[in-house]
Design a protein around this motif. Sequence first.
Motif, PDB file in Angstrom:
ATOM      1  N   CYS A 128     -23.911  99.603  50.347  1.00  0.00           N
ATOM      2  CA  CYS A 128     -23.909  98.689  51.499  1.00  0.00           C
ATOM      3  C   CYS A 128     -22.620  97.862  51.532  1.00  0.00           C
ATOM      4  CB  CYS A 128     -25.124  97.763  51.352  1.00  0.00           C
ATOM      5  SG  CYS A 128     -25.197  96.475  52.573  1.00  0.00           S
ATOM      6  N   VAL A 153     -22.699  95.253  57.996  1.00  0.00           N
ATOM      7  CA  VAL A 153     -24.156  95.133  58.161  1.00  0.00           C
ATOM      8  C   VAL A 153     -24.441  94.639  59.584  1.00  0.00           C
ATOM      9  CG1 VAL A 153     -26.185  93.841  57.382  1.00  0.00           C
ATOM     10  CG2 VAL A 153     -24.532  94.701  55.710  1.00  0.00           C
ATOM     11  N   LYS A 179     -35.999  91.182  60.287  1.00  0.00           N
ATOM     12  CA  LYS A 179     -34.810  91.975  59.944  1.00  0.00           C
ATOM     13  C   LYS A 179     -35.232  93.260  59.243  1.00  0.00           C
ATOM     14  CE  LYS A 179     -31.913  88.917  61.461  1.00  0.00           C
ATOM     15  NZ  LYS A 179     -30.940  89.200  62.523  1.00  0.00           N
ATOM     16  N   TYR A 204     -31.688 103.639  48.671  1.00  0.00           N
ATOM     17  CA  TYR A 204     -30.994 102.413  49.084  1.00  0.00           C
ATOM     18  C   TYR A 204     -29.504 102.746  49.143  1.00  0.00           C
ATOM     19  CZ  TYR A 204     -35.414 100.668  47.212  1.00  0.00           C
ATOM     20  OH  TYR A 204     -36.745 100.472  46.949  1.00  0.00           O
ATOM     21  N   HIS A 252     -29.940  94.173  60.552  1.00  0.00           N
ATOM     22  CA  HIS A 252     -30.190  94.305  59.113  1.00  0.00           C
ATOM     23  C   HIS A 252     -29.653  93.107  58.310  1.00  0.00           C
ATOM     24  CE1 HIS A 252     -30.715  98.432  60.481  1.00  0.00           C
ATOM     25  NE2 HIS A 252     -31.207  98.765  59.301  1.00  0.00           N
ATOM     26  N   ALA A 253     -29.148  92.077  59.015  1.00  0.00           N
ATOM     27  CA  ALA A 253     -28.503  90.961  58.302  1.00  0.00           C
ATOM     28  C   ALA A 253     -29.511  89.864  57.981  1.00  0.00           C
ATOM     29  CB  ALA A 253     -27.352  90.412  59.141  1.00  0.00           C
ATOM     30  N   TRP A 254     -29.821  89.729  56.706  1.00  0.00           N
ATOM     31  CA  TRP A 254     -30.758  88.706  56.242  1.00  0.00           C
ATOM     32  C   TRP A 254     -29.981  87.430  55.970  1.00  0.00           C
ATOM     33  CZ3 TRP A 254     -36.068  89.820  54.448  1.00  0.00           C
ATOM     34  CH2 TRP A 254     -36.504  91.093  54.876  1.00  0.00           C
ATOM     35  N   PHE A 278     -26.948 104.830  57.806  1.00  0.00           N
ATOM     36  CA  PHE A 278     -26.328 103.765  57.016  1.00  0.00           C
ATOM     37  C   PHE A 278     -24.877 104.080  56.646  1.00  0.00           C
ATOM     38  CE2 PHE A 278     -30.855 103.098  55.999  1.00  0.00           C
ATOM     39  CZ  PHE A 278     -30.954 101.759  56.342  1.00  0.00           C
ATOM     40  N   ARG A 299     -26.061  90.288  52.049  1.00  0.00           N
ATOM     41  CA  ARG A 299     -26.755  90.007  53.313  1.00  0.00           C
ATOM     42  C   ARG A 299     -27.735  91.111  53.703  1.00  0.00           C
ATOM     43  NH1 ARG A 299     -23.225  89.451  57.725  1.00  0.00           N
ATOM     44  NH2 ARG A 299     -24.774  88.168  58.777  1.00  0.00           N
ATOM     45  N   ALA A 300     -27.928  92.073  52.800  1.00  0.00           N
ATOM     46  CA  ALA A 300     -28.866  93.159  53.120  1.00  0.00           C
ATOM     47  C   ALA A 300     -30.004  93.163  52.106  1.00  0.00           C
ATOM     48  CB  ALA A 300     -28.137  94.492  53.090  1.00  0.00           C
ATOM     49  N   TRP A 314     -32.489  97.727  54.204  1.00  0.00           N
ATOM     50  CA  TRP A 314     -31.385  98.662  53.966  1.00  0.00           C
ATOM     51  C   TRP A 314     -31.912  99.784  53.065  1.00  0.00           C
ATOM     52  CZ3 TRP A 314     -26.807  98.091  56.493  1.00  0.00           C
ATOM     53  CH2 TRP A 314     -25.764  98.937  56.122  1.00  0.00           C
ATOM     54  N   ASP A 333     -22.015  94.944  52.632  1.00  0.00           N
ATOM     55  CA  ASP A 333     -22.177  93.498  52.376  1.00  0.00           C
ATOM     56  C   ASP A 333     -23.539  93.268  51.695  1.00  0.00           C
ATOM     57  OD1 ASP A 333     -22.016  90.795  52.340  1.00  0.00           O
ATOM     58  OD2 ASP A 333     -21.833  90.523  54.525  1.00  0.00           O
TER      59      ASP A 333
END
Length: 375
Positions: free
Chosen positions: A208, A24, A121, A205, A28-30, A18, A213-214, A124, A210
């Motif tokens: 991140c 992202v 997806k 975790y 991994h992009a929700w 990571f 979006r994770a 993260w 972004d």
Amino acid sequence: MPSLSDQPLIHHLQQFEFKTLPEVPDSHAWPVVNDHPHGDDAVPVIDLACPDAARLIGQACEEWGAFQITGHGVPVDLLDRLEAQTRRLFSLPTGQKLKAARSPGGVTGYGVANISAFFSKLFWSEGFTIVGSPHDEARKLWPDDSAEFCGAIEEYTSWMKPLGCRLMLLMVASLGVSAGDIDWPVPSKETTHEAALPVIQLNSYPACPDPDRAMGLAEHTDSSLFTILYQGNVRGLQLLHGNHPTGRARWVTVPPVAGALVVNVGDLSHILSNGRFQSVTHRAIVNRTQTRISVAYFYGPPAHFKISPIEKLMGPQQGPAYRAVTWPEYLTLKRRLYNQALASIRLPTEGEESRTNTSEMITAAYTRRHEEAKV
Ligand SMILES: C=C1C[C@]23C[C@@]1(O)CC[C@H]2[C@@]12CCC[C@@](C)(C(=O)O1)[C@H]2[C@@H]3C(=O)O
Ligand SMILES: O=C(O)CCC(=O)C(=O)O
Ligand SMILES: [Fe+2]
């Protein structure tokens, strides 16, 4: 809902680099993670030393399915060591962590949460699961240097066992049922240490680029009776709270309270209380600047013990809402069915039963008439 068999093995074997990712990746992009209105209502914080603790806990279990506890007695310096050792584990090079990789279908070691298999997806986050003694798994990570890690885990477990028993007794008392009234071996002094094997999940975790979006860990309920969660001082745990005047469930962040532990009611307590206690839907979100860690201690009954609705909670109008299950049976259902596991063991109510019978009778009569008409 996707099924486990649809999912590629990558879920078990993915590499977790990571820190090196500038953005992202699509994997991994929700769509949008923070899509719910956020509530400002607050999960109760309960001091276990308070004489009214059982009533407050019962209320929190019914309204929230969660609460935070202070006055639990776990030393702050132990919590600090637990956090430091958890961070030390996840800071190891990926190749080293993969030496303790959880095998497909396995339970212990390094990997992604089981529920990841139900989503297209990836999360993260990274996890490390310990069942019983931490030594075997820890030796894979640190062949000559696992003592400090194991010491912290074992000491923490030795606090969690009696704390779990104490919370269980308070929860049962809040239902107006005495420990002697139920089959569940509410741990007495003699049985305290014969309880289930401790299950601990360490979560990390990473920061991140972004965070909107994770997804750190997607929404789920825990299968346990309840889970005692240490979340350090970085926000990220959110609960779905339904008791809002708008009638819409809202995601509510559980703010870190120094020295407090979070208690999440799990599915087995929902079953035991015949639906009175909610098992709380929760998730973990991520942030841009800080790596968040959490440590979940899953408190459950001994493996052979069947959990079923407490008889004293039933009356002429209210039969058992669920059939009896052991914790291992329920974990298997959860692994297979994710959020449909509870529904799969639900018993029909009397009304539902008679409706089913009636509809079966109507179908049978229709078929008979249809057959007669053909003759
Ligand atoms: C005892 C356990 C509960 C758990 C499955 C496990 O065997 C160990 C990991 C636990 C965990 C942590 C993240 C969420 C969760 C739903 C998952 O996928 O793995 C829980 C499981 C559970 O409560 O069913
Ligand atoms: O990290 C968190 O706050 C939640 C972790 C969790 O829900 C779990 O491990 O089951
Ligand atoms: Fe959880």
